[in-house]
Motif scaffolding. Structure first.
Motif, short mmCIF file in Angstrom:
data_model
loop_
_atom_site.label_atom_id
_atom_site.label_comp_id
_atom_site.label_asym_id
_atom_site.label_seq_id
_atom_site.Cartn_x
_atom_site.Cartn_y
_atom_site.Cartn_z
N VAL A 138 0.84 -1.20 0.00
CA VAL A 138 0.00 0.00 0.00
C VAL A 138 0.88 1.25 0.00
O VAL A 138 0.67 2.18 -0.78
CB VAL A 138 -0.95 -0.01 1.23
CG1 VAL A 138 -1.76 1.28 1.28
CG2 VAL A 138 -1.84 -1.22 1.20
N GLU A 139 1.94 1.24 0.85
CA GLU A 139 2.84 2.40 0.93
C GLU A 139 3.62 2.57 -0.37
O GLU A 139 3.81 3.70 -0.83
CB GLU A 139 3.85 2.24 2.08
CG GLU A 139 3.27 2.34 3.47
CD GLU A 139 2.76 1.01 3.99
OE1 GLU A 139 2.85 0.00 3.23
OE2 GLU A 139 2.26 0.97 5.13
N GLY A 140 4.06 1.44 -0.94
CA GLY A 140 4.82 1.49 -2.19
C GLY A 140 4.00 2.08 -3.32
O GLY A 140 4.48 2.91 -4.09
N GLU A 141 2.74 1.65 -3.40
CA GLU A 141 1.83 2.14 -4.45
C GLU A 141 1.60 3.64 -4.29
O GLU A 141 1.68 4.41 -5.25
CB GLU A 141 0.46 1.44 -4.36
CG GLU A 141 0.50 -0.06 -4.61
CD GLU A 141 0.68 -0.42 -6.07
OE1 GLU A 141 0.36 0.42 -6.93
OE2 GLU A 141 1.14 -1.54 -6.34
N ALA A 142 1.32 4.05 -3.04
CA ALA A 142 1.05 5.47 -2.78
C ALA A 142 2.28 6.31 -3.09
O ALA A 142 2.18 7.40 -3.66
CB ALA A 142 0.63 5.66 -1.32
N THR A 143 3.45 5.78 -2.74
CA THR A 143 4.69 6.50 -2.98
C THR A 143 4.95 6.65 -4.49
O THR A 143 5.33 7.72 -4.96
CB THR A 143 5.88 5.79 -2.31
OG1 THR A 143 5.56 5.59 -0.94
CG2 THR A 143 7.16 6.61 -2.41
N ALA A 144 4.72 5.57 -5.24
CA ALA A 144 4.95 5.60 -6.68
C ALA A 144 4.06 6.65 -7.33
O ALA A 144 4.49 7.42 -8.20
CB ALA A 144 4.68 4.22 -7.29
N HIS A 145 2.82 6.71 -6.88
CA HIS A 145 1.86 7.68 -7.39
C HIS A 145 2.36 9.11 -7.11
O HIS A 145 2.38 9.97 -7.99
CB HIS A 145 0.52 7.43 -6.70
CG HIS A 145 -0.60 8.22 -7.29
ND1 HIS A 145 -1.11 7.95 -8.54
CD2 HIS A 145 -1.30 9.27 -6.81
CE1 HIS A 145 -2.07 8.80 -8.80
NE2 HIS A 145 -2.20 9.62 -7.78
N PHE A 146 2.81 9.32 -5.88
CA PHE A 146 3.29 10.63 -5.44
C PHE A 146 4.53 11.05 -6.22
O PHE A 146 4.62 12.17 -6.72
CB PHE A 146 3.61 10.55 -3.93
CG PHE A 146 4.12 11.83 -3.35
CD1 PHE A 146 3.23 12.81 -2.92
CD2 PHE A 146 5.48 12.06 -3.22
CE1 PHE A 146 3.69 14.00 -2.39
CE2 PHE A 146 5.96 13.25 -2.69
CZ PHE A 146 5.06 14.23 -2.27
N VAL A 147 5.50 10.11 -6.35
CA VAL A 147 6.76 10.43 -7.04
C VAL A 147 6.50 10.74 -8.51
O VAL A 147 7.04 11.70 -9.06
CB VAL A 147 7.77 9.26 -6.90
CG1 VAL A 147 9.02 9.50 -7.73
CG2 VAL A 147 8.15 9.06 -5.44
N SER A 148 5.62 9.93 -9.12
CA SER A 148 5.30 10.14 -10.52
C SER A 148 4.71 11.53 -10.76
O SER A 148 5.11 12.25 -11.68
CB SER A 148 4.33 9.03 -10.93
OG SER A 148 3.73 9.32 -12.15
N LYS A 149 3.80 11.93 -9.86
CA LYS A 149 3.18 13.25 -9.98
C LYS A 149 4.21 14.36 -9.82
O LYS A 149 4.22 15.34 -10.56
CB LYS A 149 2.11 13.41 -8.88
CG LYS A 149 0.69 13.31 -9.42
CD LYS A 149 -0.27 13.50 -8.31
CE LYS A 149 -1.37 14.46 -8.65
NZ LYS A 149 -2.35 14.52 -7.54
N ARG A 150 5.09 14.18 -8.82
CA ARG A 150 6.10 15.20 -8.56
C ARG A 150 7.08 15.35 -9.71
O ARG A 150 7.47 16.46 -10.06
CB ARG A 150 6.85 14.87 -7.27
CG ARG A 150 6.52 15.93 -6.25
CD ARG A 150 7.17 15.79 -4.97
NE ARG A 150 8.55 16.26 -4.93
CZ ARG A 150 9.17 16.54 -3.79
NH1 ARG A 150 8.50 16.41 -2.65
NH2 ARG A 150 10.40 16.93 -3.78
#
Ligand SMILES: [Zn+2]
Length: 201
Positions: A138-150
């Protein structure tokens, strides 16, 4: 020695005894070399200033290797992920170690990860593709989403003719040897989503 070995993760007292007796049978040179590697573990290691991996010198061998693909960057959580990907022998690009994933409960926010360094590398080093190889948690998915947006935001503010960057994720699917019947629905859904064309040869 048995006590020390048993303090390692995943090693119980029985395995520790077996390992100690195995070492006892090694020749003196082998044991000296083994001991030297352990004692130098903390003294001879640095963090690579480019990718943030643990290395014997900075920049590390991977960052220095001219034979590696400069257009590919793989973002991972930590050094063990690099070891696993290198073992696969399938990735010839470069790495960026983020130093974990976002976890508000553990107090890990964007500032605790090497994200600013990642943005800097992406804007300077001209990668064509950034692979977010974070764990499918769950954390990995959320982080990937965040990093991609940034990364997308950072690149959109910098309109000086930079070639479009492809941001990808690792495919999720069924592990080799798995039985469809026993796969959980999330894994099956991801496996369907990431399906590939079957070779006809
Ligand atoms: Zn490096």
């Amino acid at each position: 020695l048995i006590e020390s070995l048993a303090s390692l993760p995943g090693i119980g007292p029985k395995s520790a005894s077996r390992l100690a007796f195995h070492l006892l049978k090694q020749d003196a040179n082998g044991l000296t070399e083994f001991g030297r590697r352990i004692s130098e573990l903390r003294t001879n290691l640095v963090t690579c200033a480019t990718c943030h991996n643990i290395a014997s010198e900075s920049p590390c061998v991977i960052c220095r290797d001219p034979g590696r693909d400069k257009s590919l960057l793989c973002v991972v959580e930590d050094a063990l992920d690099v070891v696993a990907l290198e073992r696969s022998g399938q990735f010839r690009g470069r790495y960026h170690l983020q130093g974990g994933v976002l976890s508000p409960l553990e107090g890990i926010g964007p500032e605790q990860l090497k994200l600013r360094e990642l943005e800097e590398r992406v804007s300077k080093e001209g990668f064509k593709e950034v692979i977010l190889a974070l764990n499918p948690t769950v954390e990995g998915e959320a982080t990937a989403h965040f990093v991609s947006k940034r990364l997308q935001q950072a690149l959109s503010t910098q309109k000086n003719g930079v070639s479009p960057l492809k941001i990808t994720r690792l495919a999720h699917g069924l592990p080799t040897g798995a039985d469809l019947e026993y796969a959980d629905e999330t894994t099956l859904a991801h496996a369907l989503e990431g399906r590939t064309v079957s070779s006809t040869q």
